[in-house]
Design a protein around this motif. Structure first.
Motif, PDB file in Angstrom:
ATOM      1  N   LEU A  41       0.842  -1.183   0.000  1.00 18.35           N
ATOM      2  CA  LEU A  41       0.000   0.000   0.000  1.00 18.35           C
ATOM      3  C   LEU A  41       0.882   1.240   0.000  1.00 18.35           C
ATOM      4  O   LEU A  41       1.867   1.308   0.722  1.00 18.35           O
ATOM      5  N   PHE A  42       0.531   2.228  -0.846  1.00 19.85           N
ATOM      6  CA  PHE A  42       1.153   3.553  -0.737  1.00 19.85           C
ATOM      7  C   PHE A  42       0.208   4.596  -1.314  1.00 19.85           C
ATOM      8  O   PHE A  42      -0.738   4.273  -2.042  1.00 19.85           O
ATOM      9  N   TYR A  43       0.462   5.859  -0.953  1.00 22.62           N
ATOM     10  CA  TYR A  43      -0.350   6.984  -1.397  1.00 22.62           C
ATOM     11  C   TYR A  43       0.495   7.843  -2.318  1.00 22.62           C
ATOM     12  O   TYR A  43       1.651   8.143  -2.025  1.00 22.62           O
ATOM     13  N   HIS A  44      -0.102   8.260  -3.466  1.00 24.08           N
ATOM     14  CA  HIS A  44       0.657   9.061  -4.427  1.00 24.08           C
ATOM     15  C   HIS A  44      -0.297   9.887  -5.272  1.00 24.08           C
ATOM     16  O   HIS A  44      -1.247   9.351  -5.860  1.00 24.08           O
ATOM     17  N   ASP A  45      -0.044  11.193  -5.314  1.00 26.95           N
ATOM     18  CA  ASP A  45      -0.813  12.102  -6.173  1.00 26.95           C
ATOM     19  C   ASP A  45      -2.317  11.919  -6.043  1.00 26.95           C
ATOM     20  O   ASP A  45      -3.055  11.827  -7.032  1.00 26.95           O
ATOM     21  N   GLY A  46      -2.784  11.870  -4.818  1.00 27.07           N
ATOM     22  CA  GLY A  46      -4.220  11.858  -4.568  1.00 27.07           C
ATOM     23  C   GLY A  46      -4.914  10.525  -4.624  1.00 27.07           C
ATOM     24  O   GLY A  46      -6.143  10.458  -4.501  1.00 27.07           O
ATOM     25  N   ALA A  47      -4.156   9.453  -4.827  1.00 30.01           N
ATOM     26  CA  ALA A  47      -4.780   8.127  -4.917  1.00 30.01           C
ATOM     27  C   ALA A  47      -3.995   7.109  -4.099  1.00 30.01           C
ATOM     28  O   ALA A  47      -2.800   7.289  -3.823  1.00 30.01           O
ATOM     29  N   LEU A  48      -4.677   6.050  -3.736  1.00 35.58           N
ATOM     30  CA  LEU A  48      -4.039   4.916  -3.083  1.00 35.58           C
ATOM     31  C   LEU A  48      -3.639   3.890  -4.138  1.00 35.58           C
ATOM     32  O   LEU A  48      -4.387   3.646  -5.092  1.00 35.58           O
ATOM     33  N   LEU A 107       3.879   3.569 -13.929  1.00 29.83           N
ATOM     34  CA  LEU A 107       2.999   3.996 -12.853  1.00 29.83           C
ATOM     35  C   LEU A 107       1.666   4.522 -13.381  1.00 29.83           C
ATOM     36  O   LEU A 107       0.627   4.351 -12.737  1.00 29.83           O
ATOM     37  N   ASN A 108       1.678   5.125 -14.555  1.00 20.94           N
ATOM     38  CA  ASN A 108       0.457   5.788 -15.032  1.00 20.94           C
ATOM     39  C   ASN A 108      -0.599   4.833 -15.584  1.00 20.94           C
ATOM     40  O   ASN A 108      -1.792   5.122 -15.548  1.00 20.94           O
ATOM     41  N   ASP A 109      -0.167   3.659 -16.094  1.00 22.13           N
ATOM     42  CA  ASP A 109      -1.166   2.749 -16.658  1.00 22.13           C
ATOM     43  C   ASP A 109      -0.906   1.270 -16.363  1.00 22.13           C
ATOM     44  O   ASP A 109      -1.608   0.391 -16.873  1.00 22.13           O
ATOM     45  N   PHE A 110       0.106   0.984 -15.522  1.00 17.96           N
ATOM     46  CA  PHE A 110       0.459  -0.385 -15.110  1.00 17.96           C
ATOM     47  C   PHE A 110       0.899  -1.269 -16.273  1.00 17.96           C
ATOM     48  O   PHE A 110       0.847  -2.508 -16.167  1.00 17.96           O
ATOM     49  N   SER A 111       1.318  -0.684 -17.359  1.00 14.23           N
ATOM     50  CA  SER A 111       1.841  -1.508 -18.443  1.00 14.23           C
ATOM     51  C   SER A 111       3.226  -2.027 -18.069  1.00 14.23           C
ATOM     52  O   SER A 111       4.001  -1.336 -17.404  1.00 14.23           O
ATOM     53  N   PRO A 112       3.582  -3.261 -18.462  1.00  8.80           N
ATOM     54  CA  PRO A 112       4.846  -3.866 -18.027  1.00  8.80           C
ATOM     55  C   PRO A 112       6.057  -3.198 -18.664  1.00  8.80           C
ATOM     56  O   PRO A 112       6.032  -2.812 -19.833  1.00  8.80           O
ATOM     57  N   VAL A 113       7.135  -3.092 -17.856  1.00  4.63           N
ATOM     58  CA  VAL A 113       8.396  -2.504 -18.321  1.00  4.63           C
ATOM     59  C   VAL A 113       9.505  -3.544 -18.333  1.00  4.63           C
ATOM     60  O   VAL A 113      10.166  -3.763 -19.339  1.00  4.63           O
ATOM     61  N   TYR A 224       1.430   6.703   3.684  1.00  2.00           N
ATOM     62  CA  TYR A 224       1.643   8.040   4.243  1.00  2.00           C
ATOM     63  C   TYR A 224       1.547   9.095   3.157  1.00  2.00           C
ATOM     64  O   TYR A 224       2.203   9.000   2.120  1.00  2.00           O
ATOM     65  N   ASP A 225       0.703  10.086   3.390  1.00  2.00           N
ATOM     66  CA  ASP A 225       0.576  11.250   2.519  1.00  2.00           C
ATOM     67  C   ASP A 225       1.459  12.346   3.110  1.00  2.00           C
ATOM     68  O   ASP A 225       1.046  13.048   4.042  1.00  2.00           O
ATOM     69  N   ALA A 226       2.675  12.480   2.588  1.00  3.10           N
ATOM     70  CA  ALA A 226       3.652  13.411   3.168  1.00  3.10           C
ATOM     71  C   ALA A 226       3.212  14.863   3.030  1.00  3.10           C
ATOM     72  O   ALA A 226       3.463  15.680   3.929  1.00  3.10           O
ATOM     73  N   LYS A 227       2.574  15.210   1.929  1.00  5.10           N
ATOM     74  CA  LYS A 227       2.172  16.601   1.712  1.00  5.10           C
ATOM     75  C   LYS A 227       1.156  17.072   2.741  1.00  5.10           C
ATOM     76  O   LYS A 227       1.224  18.184   3.242  1.00  5.10           O
ATOM     77  N   ALA A 228       0.189  16.227   3.039  1.00  3.77           N
ATOM     78  CA  ALA A 228      -0.870  16.597   3.979  1.00  3.77           C
ATOM     79  C   ALA A 228      -0.645  16.009   5.365  1.00  3.77           C
ATOM     80  O   ALA A 228      -1.479  16.216   6.260  1.00  3.77           O
ATOM     81  N   ASP A 229       0.455  15.286   5.545  1.00  4.24           N
ATOM     82  CA  ASP A 229       0.783  14.639   6.823  1.00  4.24           C
ATOM     83  C   ASP A 229      -0.376  13.764   7.297  1.00  4.24           C
ATOM     84  O   ASP A 229      -0.873  13.889   8.420  1.00  4.24           O
ATOM     85  N   ARG A 230      -0.795  12.852   6.420  1.00  4.83           N
ATOM     86  CA  ARG A 230      -1.875  11.928   6.752  1.00  4.83           C
ATOM     87  C   ARG A 230      -1.354  10.500   6.713  1.00  4.83           C
ATOM     88  O   ARG A 230      -0.608  10.120   5.801  1.00  4.83           O
ATOM     89  N   LEU A 231      -1.761   9.710   7.702  1.00 10.43           N
ATOM     90  CA  LEU A 231      -1.314   8.329   7.827  1.00 10.43           C
ATOM     91  C   LEU A 231      -2.516   7.398   7.723  1.00 10.43           C
ATOM     92  O   LEU A 231      -3.518   7.586   8.415  1.00 10.43           O
ATOM     93  N   PHE A 232      -2.405   6.382   6.862  1.00  9.97           N
ATOM     94  CA  PHE A 232      -3.494   5.437   6.640  1.00  9.97           C
ATOM     95  C   PHE A 232      -3.038   4.017   6.973  1.00  9.97           C
ATOM     96  O   PHE A 232      -1.897   3.631   6.662  1.00  9.97           O
TER      97      PHE A 232
END
Length: 248
Positions: A41-48, A107-113, A224-232
């Motif tokens: 689990l991680f938080y990035h750019d407004g989404a989990l 990261l943007n569309d989960f296509s394999p690299v 952890y949402d570092a920008k808003a200091d929120r922990l989930f």
């Protein structure tokens, strides 16, 4: 299996804290897919971003925090059992449990690299801005070069001088590594330089509030949402994801 688990938990009781020192309060709860066997689990750019386990059911997901709805998903094919995930630049790196196989996705569309290999098992994954940090079910954490995906150093996690194993899902929070402990409700706060456990949080009340009944529905998932200091935090097959705040 049940007898082995009893022995495992008995050994853990010898090193577990008598009382978790870090106090926290519940801020709010969000819906979480109770069918999700949460491994990463991680938080990035407004989404989990969440990975789920179990062979044939493993996925990487992008999830709307507020309503728990899926925004995107990628199936991890059999025979792999999905484990920890982390973002690095424009990529998402994922582990599998016992196949020693890692994957790199866009990261943007989960296509394999690409793919990569590692020794031992894959459990949790996070990053500190310089290295990827990986757990493998033991008391050791590996620091990986994020571009080469090779091990650069290791630390052994200890509490009162004794190794703490079963380190599971990881998150980097304000200069510390936070780790779920498999089959336990404690979260270890770890010094990334020495491996010493600084303190503990016990989220046992959230396990009860999650509505989870199965013995496998353990606490697992820290974001952890570092920008808003929120922990989930959440767990495997929990119907809720919780935002908590440390009380100083």
């Amino acid at each position: 299996m049940r007898r082995a688990l009893v022995a495992l938990l008995g050994a853990w009781l010898l090193i577990a804290p008598a009382q978790a020192e870090t106090r926290w309060k519940l801020v709010r709860s969000y819906p979480h897919d109770p069918a999700a066997f949460t491994e990463g689990l991680f938080y990035h750019d407004g989404a989990l971003y969440e990975s789920t386990g179990l062979e044939g059911e493993s996925e990487i997901r992008k999830v709307d925090l507020k309503n728990g709805k899926l925004l995107d998903r990628r199936t991890i094919p059999r025979p792999y059992f999905g484990e920890g995930i982390v973002n690095w630049k424009d990529r998402l790196i994922s582990l599998t449990w016992r196949h020693r196989q890692g994957f790199v996705w866009k990261l943007n569309d989960f296509s394999p690299v690409s793919q990569f290999r590692y020794e031992g098992e894959g459990w949790g994954l996070t990053q500190d801005g310089r290295s990827l940090i990986m757990s493998d079910g033991t008391a050791q954490l590996r620091f990986l070069n994020p571009d080469k995906l090779t091990v650069e150093r290791r630390i052994t996690v200890t509490w009162n001088g004794r190794p703490v194993d079963r380190l599971n899902e990881l998150e980097y929070v304000k200069g510390e590594i936070w780790a779920n402990i498999w089959y336990d409700t404690h979260i270890a706060r770890i010094d990334p330089r020495t491996g010493a456990v600084i303190d503990w949080l016990d989220i046992a009340p959230l396990l009860k509030a999650s509505g989870a009944k199965d013995s496998e529905a353990v606490a697992n998932g820290i974001a952890y949402d570092a920008k808003a200091d929120r922990l989930f935090v959440t767990g495997k097959n929990w119907a809720k994801l919780f935002e908590i705040k440390v009380v100083k």
